[in-house]
Design a protein around this motif. Structure first.
Motif, short mmCIF file in Angstrom:
data_model
loop_
_atom_site.label_atom_id
_atom_site.label_comp_id
_atom_site.label_asym_id
_atom_site.label_seq_id
_atom_site.Cartn_x
_atom_site.Cartn_y
_atom_site.Cartn_z
N GLY A 215 124.53 -8.51 29.34
CA GLY A 215 125.45 -8.73 30.27
C GLY A 215 126.74 -8.38 29.72
O GLY A 215 127.14 -8.13 28.72
N HIS A 216 127.96 -8.33 30.96
CA HIS A 216 128.86 -8.14 30.50
C HIS A 216 130.01 -8.79 31.65
O HIS A 216 129.45 -9.64 32.46
N ASP A 217 131.23 -8.70 31.46
CA ASP A 217 131.93 -9.57 32.30
C ASP A 217 131.70 -9.04 33.66
O ASP A 217 131.91 -7.94 33.85
N CYS A 218 131.76 -10.10 34.60
CA CYS A 218 131.56 -9.71 36.05
C CYS A 218 132.34 -10.40 37.06
O CYS A 218 132.21 -10.63 38.18
N ARG A 219 133.75 -11.07 36.36
CA ARG A 219 134.48 -11.85 37.07
C ARG A 219 135.07 -10.96 38.44
O ARG A 219 135.50 -9.88 38.29
N SER A 220 135.30 -11.84 39.41
CA SER A 220 136.08 -11.47 40.80
C SER A 220 136.80 -12.45 41.34
O SER A 220 136.44 -13.51 40.80
N ALA A 221 137.58 -12.36 42.27
CA ALA A 221 138.19 -13.40 43.16
C ALA A 221 137.11 -14.33 43.56
O ALA A 221 137.33 -15.51 43.69
N ALA A 222 135.94 -13.86 44.02
CA ALA A 222 134.86 -14.59 44.65
C ALA A 222 134.06 -15.41 43.45
O ALA A 222 133.63 -16.46 43.75
N SER A 223 134.04 -14.89 42.24
CA SER A 223 133.35 -15.29 41.40
C SER A 223 134.00 -15.64 39.83
O SER A 223 133.68 -14.56 39.06
N PRO A 224 134.85 -16.29 39.89
CA PRO A 224 135.93 -16.34 38.69
C PRO A 224 135.13 -16.73 37.32
O PRO A 224 135.87 -16.69 36.33
N LEU A 225 134.09 -17.32 37.41
CA LEU A 225 133.29 -17.99 36.16
C LEU A 225 132.35 -16.98 35.48
O LEU A 225 131.46 -17.37 34.32
N LEU A 226 132.21 -15.68 36.07
CA LEU A 226 131.31 -14.83 35.62
C LEU A 226 131.61 -14.07 34.29
O LEU A 226 131.80 -12.92 34.27
N HIS A 227 132.19 -14.78 33.22
CA HIS A 227 132.32 -14.25 31.96
C HIS A 227 131.22 -13.77 31.40
O HIS A 227 129.99 -14.06 31.80
N ALA A 228 131.46 -12.90 30.29
CA ALA A 228 129.95 -12.04 29.79
C ALA A 228 129.12 -13.36 29.47
O ALA A 228 128.02 -13.18 29.61
N VAL A 229 129.70 -14.35 28.87
CA VAL A 229 128.73 -15.31 27.98
C VAL A 229 127.79 -16.02 29.19
O VAL A 229 126.61 -16.37 29.11
N MET A 230 128.52 -16.46 30.26
CA MET A 230 128.12 -17.23 31.28
C MET A 230 127.05 -16.18 32.10
O MET A 230 125.83 -16.70 32.39
N VAL A 231 127.26 -14.95 32.18
CA VAL A 231 126.41 -14.02 32.67
C VAL A 231 125.25 -14.02 31.79
O VAL A 231 124.09 -13.96 32.40
N CYS A 232 125.23 -13.72 30.72
CA CYS A 232 124.09 -13.83 29.51
C CYS A 232 123.23 -15.16 29.84
O CYS A 232 121.91 -15.08 29.75
N ILE A 233 123.94 -16.16 29.82
CA ILE A 233 122.91 -17.56 29.76
C ILE A 233 122.38 -17.57 31.19
O ILE A 233 121.24 -17.71 31.08
N ASP A 234 123.04 -17.25 32.08
CA ASP A 234 122.24 -17.11 33.34
C ASP A 234 121.27 -16.27 33.54
O ASP A 234 119.98 -16.60 34.19
N LEU A 235 121.35 -15.15 32.98
CA LEU A 235 120.00 -13.99 32.73
C LEU A 235 119.10 -14.54 31.98
O LEU A 235 117.81 -14.28 32.51
N VAL A 236 119.17 -15.30 30.89
CA VAL A 236 118.14 -15.91 30.17
C VAL A 236 117.37 -16.94 31.20
O VAL A 236 116.18 -16.87 31.05
N ALA A 237 118.22 -17.60 31.88
CA ALA A 237 117.49 -18.63 32.80
C ALA A 237 116.87 -17.83 33.91
O ALA A 237 115.60 -18.16 34.18
N GLN A 238 117.35 -16.76 34.34
CA GLN A 238 116.54 -15.84 35.44
C GLN A 238 115.20 -15.24 34.62
O GLN A 238 114.00 -15.32 35.30
N GLY A 239 115.21 -15.00 33.49
CA GLY A 239 113.99 -14.59 32.74
C GLY A 239 112.96 -15.80 32.51
O GLY A 239 111.84 -15.71 32.52
N GLN A 240 113.66 -16.98 32.86
CA GLN A 240 112.57 -18.29 32.70
C GLN A 240 112.27 -18.75 34.22
O GLN A 240 112.20 -19.93 34.43
N ALA A 241 112.74 -18.00 35.21
CA ALA A 241 112.42 -18.17 36.66
C ALA A 241 113.56 -19.14 37.04
O ALA A 241 113.19 -20.10 37.88
N ARG A 242 114.51 -19.24 36.42
CA ARG A 242 115.69 -20.15 36.97
C ARG A 242 116.88 -19.28 37.18
O ARG A 242 116.61 -18.35 37.66
#
Length: 357
Positions: A215-242
């Motif tokens: 993953g990489h930084d995906c921050r925007s005005a609408a999604s200010p929390l999407l730092h690269a680390v947060m994106v990667c953690i969420d991607l791992v969760a998506q890989g676990q159907a979360r």
């Protein structure tokens, strides 16, 4: 897709010959430096204590026994009670540690420090103040400093010593670490090409040497929390159907499906558990994170809650919470701690983000 310049010493390995290909590579010049706790990395803290010269060596055992009974040092088990007198030339050869001086140190007599009849002071000279280490040394450097003040016991953590000496990881492990950080660097460049901050991250299952999320930084005005680390953690969760975010607009941000069966819809787990009822690890339990920039406090706490195993970051950052401003990963009051190493491909990572230089 953006054309990437190769990183010196790295080649992209694919397929079953990946490990063999890595073994033939030479690691680029960098050092994985452990980011230790404040207690491990800090200077030796000193406190004042009273000691006295032993005038009659034949009384040493008795004096030691009686003084220790009156003034035990349960919080300083690392301090030895007797030491050779420094630079003794014809003077008493030994000195006995009596007790800590407390908040108001000053001249004291033996009678004040050693109440009779509990201690017979025969054989001791006038007491004096001496600085002693307040806590047990945790690293060899601390031990070497502590022993210059007073003899100190040291129970060495061989793994920490090896890490500080740059000997913890084999050549093959270093090449694998380079490979994973190189992937994070490429993700960071992709982020920059799309107008985001140039920060990339990769989550790896070290047991299988398998990349689970990039993953990489995906921050925007609408999604200010999407730092690269947060994106990667969420991607791992998506890989676990979360997972909580829709990242389909960012094709560089990818995940591998979990090897275990997907979690049941609506499944809820407790933070204290390391696995769900379906046998899957809790988000990042047992996994490693590679990130080009030192995580901030928000991302560091997310890594605590996701149960990450180790974090490798390339370059320090002014707001970093894993070594620069804080050491979140080593706080004893949190319910999970993890290892942190800095410096993997540090030069390349610094070039990505101006405030890490």
């Amino acid at each position: 897709m953006e054309s990437m310049e190769p990183i010196p010493g790295l080649t992209e390995q694919q397929g079953p010959d990946k490990a063999a290909g890595r073994a033939e590579q030479e690691p680029a010049p960098w050092q994985a430096v452990p980011v230790l706790s404040e207690q491990q990395s800090g200077a030796v803290e000193l406190v004042l204590a009273y000691a006295a010269p032993v005038l009659d060596k034949r009384q040493t055992s008795r004096l030691l026994r009686e003084v220790a009974a009156v003034h035990p040092l349960p919080a300083q088990p690392h301090l030895k009670r007797v030491r050779p007198r420094p630079g003794a030339h014809g003077a008493p050869a030994l000195e006995l540690l009596l007790c800590l001086a407390g908040p108001a140190p000053g001249p004291r007599s033996l009678a004040e420090l050693l109440p009779e009849p509990s201690v017979d002071p025969h054989g001791l000279g006038p007491p004096f103040l001496v600085p002693v280490p307040a806590r047990p040394p945790l690293t060899r450097d601390q031990f070497e400093e502590a022993r210059t003040h007073w003899p100190t016991a040291f129970h060495e953590d061989k793994r920490v010593t090896s890490a500080l000496a740059g000997q913890l990881f084999s050549a093959g492990e270093r090449v694998a670490m380079q490979d994973h950080m190189a992937r994070a660097v490429r993700a960071a460049r992709q982020a920059l090409a799309q107008g985001f901050r140039a920060v990339g991250a990769v989550v790896v299952d070290p047991a299988e040497d398998r990349v689970l999320a990039t993953g990489h930084d995906c921050r925007s005005a609408a999604s200010p929390l999407l730092h690269a680390v947060m994106v990667c953690i969420d991607l791992v969760a998506q890989g676990q159907a979360r997972g909580a975010y829709d990242l389909r607009a960012h094709p560089t941000c990818t995940f591998s499906p979990a090897a275990a069966p997907p979690a049941r819809a609506g499944a809820v787990r407790k933070l204290e558990e390391e696995e769900d009822e379906d046998g899957q690890p809790y988000v990042c339990t047992g996994y490693d994170l590679y990130v080009t920039r030192e995580p901030c406090a928000m991302c560091a706490m997310a890594l605590v809650h996701s149960r990450i195993r180790r974090v490798f970051y390339g370059a320090a950052s002014p707001d970093g919470a894993l070594g620069t401003c804080f050491r979140v990963h080593a706080r004893p009051d949190l319910n999970h701690r993890f290892q942190v190493f800095r410096g993997v491909l540090e030069d390349q990572c610094r070039l990505l983000d101006p405030d890490t230089s």
